[in-house]
Design a protein around this motif. Structure first.
Motif, PDB file in Angstrom:
ATOM      1  N   ASP A  31     -14.215 -18.025 -26.414  1.00 30.72           N
ATOM      2  CA  ASP A  31     -13.760 -18.734 -24.969  1.00 30.72           C
ATOM      3  C   ASP A  31     -14.374 -17.909 -23.807  1.00 30.72           C
ATOM      4  OD1 ASP A  31     -12.659 -21.278 -26.031  1.00 30.72           O
ATOM      5  OD2 ASP A  31     -10.936 -19.831 -26.628  1.00 30.72           O
ATOM      6  N   THR A  32     -14.483 -18.554 -22.887  1.00 27.80           N
ATOM      7  CA  THR A  32     -14.807 -17.634 -21.602  1.00 27.80           C
ATOM      8  C   THR A  32     -13.586 -17.770 -20.389  1.00 27.80           C
ATOM      9  OG1 THR A  32     -15.677 -19.764 -20.626  1.00 27.80           O
ATOM     10  CG2 THR A  32     -17.267 -18.329 -21.650  1.00 27.80           C
ATOM     11  N   ILE A  33     -13.714 -17.321 -19.417  1.00 29.50           N
ATOM     12  CA  ILE A  33     -12.493 -17.247 -18.579  1.00 29.50           C
ATOM     13  C   ILE A  33     -12.246 -18.733 -18.171  1.00 29.50           C
ATOM     14  CG2 ILE A  33     -12.002 -16.402 -16.124  1.00 29.50           C
ATOM     15  CD1 ILE A  33     -13.701 -14.278 -16.509  1.00 29.50           C
ATOM     16  N   PRO A  34     -11.125 -19.202 -17.688  1.00 27.73           N
ATOM     17  CA  PRO A  34     -10.724 -20.479 -17.437  1.00 27.73           C
ATOM     18  C   PRO A  34     -11.498 -20.878 -16.057  1.00 27.73           C
ATOM     19  CG  PRO A  34      -8.730 -19.487 -18.411  1.00 27.73           C
ATOM     20  CD  PRO A  34      -9.971 -18.608 -17.910  1.00 27.73           C
ATOM     21  N   GLN A  35     -12.347 -22.147 -16.353  1.00 25.90           N
ATOM     22  CA  GLN A  35     -12.963 -22.535 -14.994  1.00 25.90           C
ATOM     23  C   GLN A  35     -12.266 -23.545 -14.459  1.00 25.90           C
ATOM     24  OE1 GLN A  35     -15.748 -20.756 -14.019  1.00 25.90           O
ATOM     25  NE2 GLN A  35     -15.445 -19.414 -15.547  1.00 25.90           N
ATOM     26  N   TYR A  36     -11.872 -23.548 -13.076  1.00 25.08           N
ATOM     27  CA  TYR A  36     -11.384 -24.587 -12.477  1.00 25.08           C
ATOM     28  C   TYR A  36     -12.058 -25.164 -11.289  1.00 25.08           C
ATOM     29  CZ  TYR A  36      -7.093 -22.572 -14.474  1.00 25.08           C
ATOM     30  OH  TYR A  36      -6.188 -22.151 -15.400  1.00 25.08           O
ATOM     31  N   TRP A 206      -4.697 -36.248  -6.306  1.00 28.11           N
ATOM     32  CA  TRP A 206      -4.158 -35.846  -4.966  1.00 28.11           C
ATOM     33  C   TRP A 206      -5.040 -34.947  -4.536  1.00 28.11           C
ATOM     34  CZ3 TRP A 206      -2.238 -34.594  -9.986  1.00 28.11           C
ATOM     35  CH2 TRP A 206      -2.563 -33.166 -10.635  1.00 28.11           C
ATOM     36  N   ARG A 207      -4.733 -34.821  -2.911  1.00 30.65           N
ATOM     37  CA  ARG A 207      -5.536 -33.879  -2.395  1.00 30.65           C
ATOM     38  C   ARG A 207      -5.344 -32.444  -2.660  1.00 30.65           C
ATOM     39  NH1 ARG A 207      -3.669 -37.751   1.503  1.00 30.65           N
ATOM     40  NH2 ARG A 207      -5.302 -38.530   2.909  1.00 30.65           N
ATOM     41  N   VAL A 208      -6.376 -31.845  -2.347  1.00 33.64           N
ATOM     42  CA  VAL A 208      -6.392 -30.344  -2.941  1.00 33.64           C
ATOM     43  C   VAL A 208      -7.000 -29.325  -1.790  1.00 33.64           C
ATOM     44  CG1 VAL A 208      -6.207 -30.557  -5.680  1.00 33.64           C
ATOM     45  CG2 VAL A 208      -8.518 -30.309  -4.153  1.00 33.64           C
ATOM     46  N   SER A 209      -6.831 -28.043  -2.049  1.00 38.54           N
ATOM     47  CA  SER A 209      -7.352 -27.202  -0.878  1.00 38.54           C
ATOM     48  C   SER A 209      -8.961 -27.448  -0.448  1.00 38.54           C
ATOM     49  CB  SER A 209      -6.982 -25.822  -0.981  1.00 38.54           C
ATOM     50  OG  SER A 209      -7.765 -24.917  -0.161  1.00 38.54           O
ATOM     51  N   THR A 210      -9.298 -27.191   0.599  1.00 39.06           N
ATOM     52  CA  THR A 210     -10.677 -27.312   0.677  1.00 39.06           C
ATOM     53  C   THR A 210     -11.393 -26.088   0.378  1.00 39.06           C
ATOM     54  OG1 THR A 210     -10.451 -26.352   3.176  1.00 39.06           O
ATOM     55  CG2 THR A 210     -10.597 -28.880   2.984  1.00 39.06           C
ATOM     56  N   GLN A 211     -10.752 -25.201  -0.086  1.00 38.19           N
ATOM     57  CA  GLN A 211     -11.514 -23.887  -0.853  1.00 38.19           C
ATOM     58  C   GLN A 211     -12.356 -24.320  -1.946  1.00 38.19           C
ATOM     59  OE1 GLN A 211      -8.891 -20.601  -1.941  1.00 38.19           O
ATOM     60  NE2 GLN A 211      -7.122 -21.668  -0.898  1.00 38.19           N
ATOM     61  N   VAL A 212     -11.971 -25.623  -2.338  1.00 38.53           N
ATOM     62  CA  VAL A 212     -12.584 -26.289  -3.566  1.00 38.53           C
ATOM     63  C   VAL A 212     -14.117 -26.697  -3.147  1.00 38.53           C
ATOM     64  CG1 VAL A 212     -13.082 -28.336  -5.007  1.00 38.53           C
ATOM     65  CG2 VAL A 212     -10.674 -27.339  -4.801  1.00 38.53           C
ATOM     66  N   ASN A 213     -14.482 -26.798  -1.970  1.00 39.51           N
ATOM     67  CA  ASN A 213     -15.652 -27.012  -1.304  1.00 39.51           C
ATOM     68  C   ASN A 213     -16.794 -25.917  -1.680  1.00 39.51           C
ATOM     69  OD1 ASN A 213     -14.409 -29.246  -0.477  1.00 39.51           O
ATOM     70  ND2 ASN A 213     -14.620 -29.001   1.910  1.00 39.51           N
ATOM     71  N   ARG A 214     -16.312 -24.864  -1.675  1.00 37.55           N
ATOM     72  CA  ARG A 214     -17.443 -23.688  -1.851  1.00 37.55           C
ATOM     73  C   ARG A 214     -17.458 -23.624  -3.479  1.00 37.55           C
ATOM     74  NH1 ARG A 214     -16.577 -17.754  -2.697  1.00 37.55           N
ATOM     75  NH2 ARG A 214     -14.277 -18.036  -2.189  1.00 37.55           N
ATOM     76  N   ALA A 215     -18.852 -23.896  -3.640  1.00 32.23           N
ATOM     77  CA  ALA A 215     -19.346 -24.078  -5.178  1.00 32.23           C
ATOM     78  C   ALA A 215     -19.805 -22.462  -5.287  1.00 32.23           C
ATOM     79  CB  ALA A 215     -20.535 -24.917  -5.358  1.00 32.23           C
ATOM     80  N   GLY A 221      -9.710 -20.218 -10.076  1.00 29.62           N
ATOM     81  CA  GLY A 221      -8.124 -20.037 -10.284  1.00 29.62           C
ATOM     82  C   GLY A 221      -7.490 -21.537 -10.146  1.00 29.62           C
ATOM     83  N   ARG A 222      -6.379 -21.291 -10.659  1.00 37.27           N
ATOM     84  CA  ARG A 222      -5.494 -22.333 -10.824  1.00 37.27           C
ATOM     85  C   ARG A 222      -4.939 -23.030  -9.517  1.00 37.27           C
ATOM     86  NH1 ARG A 222      -2.787 -25.078 -14.712  1.00 37.27           N
ATOM     87  NH2 ARG A 222      -3.506 -24.001 -16.446  1.00 37.27           N
ATOM     88  N   HIS A 223      -4.868 -22.104  -8.520  1.00 40.40           N
ATOM     89  CA  HIS A 223      -4.323 -22.338  -7.201  1.00 40.40           C
ATOM     90  C   HIS A 223      -5.358 -23.573  -6.662  1.00 40.40           C
ATOM     91  CE1 HIS A 223      -7.692 -19.759  -6.478  1.00 40.40           C
ATOM     92  NE2 HIS A 223      -7.670 -20.190  -5.208  1.00 40.40           N
ATOM     93  N   LEU A 224      -6.623 -23.843  -7.215  1.00 35.01           N
ATOM     94  CA  LEU A 224      -7.452 -24.870  -6.635  1.00 35.01           C
ATOM     95  C   LEU A 224      -6.917 -26.049  -6.988  1.00 35.01           C
ATOM     96  CD1 LEU A 224     -10.885 -23.260  -7.256  1.00 35.01           C
ATOM     97  CD2 LEU A 224      -9.611 -23.270  -5.095  1.00 35.01           C
TER      98      LEU A 224
END
Length: 231
Positions: A31-36, A206-215, A221-224
């Motif tokens: 397995d690799t690092i979990p990808q969120y 549900w809405r999540v942080s706009t941090q997700v927008n950065r590819a 991280g799970r916080h996303l």
């Protein structure tokens, strides 16, 4: 559509949910690092069948023809089910390269106050999703072209339309198994993709942080996945 998704489970976790009889020793490790926040161009974990047995590989998310590669065009990341079945572009993969892309959920975007607002969509029970995919990857063959996979999509239904008018074809474990099995006739695979995708009622979002927008692979991280605070 589906332009980003979360794939944080282990190989064993996904295998156990799609095939309880999968030998545990063959699915430990690797397995690799979990990808969120998986984005196009990254290597995805995909499940496929080999001689009637469940296997996994990592394949780049995105597909383009040799001509498109030479012209430096962006790869396709999704394929509409109607085009995947009959269109000249994808039908060879539909016949010979059906795979499952396991995940926890995927992201879609709306525009709110002129800004892109990401949403996380997942099952309303604690189970993974199995997205139908197709690939030009061929096991044990030397390939001189770019290898990649795309996610098969369909029209959204119900209130999910408010988030996006397209969504991945998400199958239950039994249908996912039949989809991957290349012994399944093409007509039956088409029927599965066109009529057996899990309905809107089996999802929540549900809405999540706009941090997700950065590819960015480092933007992980799970916080996303945490609900964004109400403004």
């Amino acid at each position: 559509m589906c332009g980003r998704f979360e794939q944080s489970g282990t190989r064993k976790y996904y295998a156990r949910h799609i095939d309880p009889d999968a030998p545990s020793r063959e699915w430990v490790g690797g397995d690799t690092i979990p990808q969120y926040n998986v984005s196009p161009g990254q290597a995805l974990l995909v499940l496929h069948m080999l001689d009637g047995t469940l296997h996994s590989d990592r394949i780049t998310w995105g597909y383009r023809t040799p001509q498109e590669a030479a012209e430096k065009k962006k790869p396709w990341i999704n394929a509409r089910i109607e085009k995947a079945l009959t269109g000249r572009y994808f039908r060879h993969m539909f016949r010979e390269g059906r795979v499952i892309i396991p995940a926890g959920g995927w992201y879609e975007w709306t525009v709110e106050n002129g800004k892109k607002q990401p949403w996380y969509i997942t099952r309303n029970v604690d189970k993974p999703i199995f997205m139908a995919g197709v690939t030009n990857f061929r096991l044990y063959s030397q390939q001189a072209v770019e290898v990649g996979c795309v996610i098969v999509t369909e029209d959204s239904g119900g209130s999910m339309v408010d988030i996006h008018d397209r969504r991945p074809v998400v199958l239950g474990p039994d249908d996912a198994f039949r989809w991957m099995d290349l012994e399944t006739p093409v007509e039956e695979a088409a029927h599965i993709a066109q009529s057996r995708s899990l309905p809107t009622e089996e999802f929540m979002w549900w809405r999540v942080s706009t941090q997700v927008n950065r590819a960015d692979p480092a933007n992980n991280g799970r916080h996303l996945l945490e609900p964004a605070p109400l403004s």
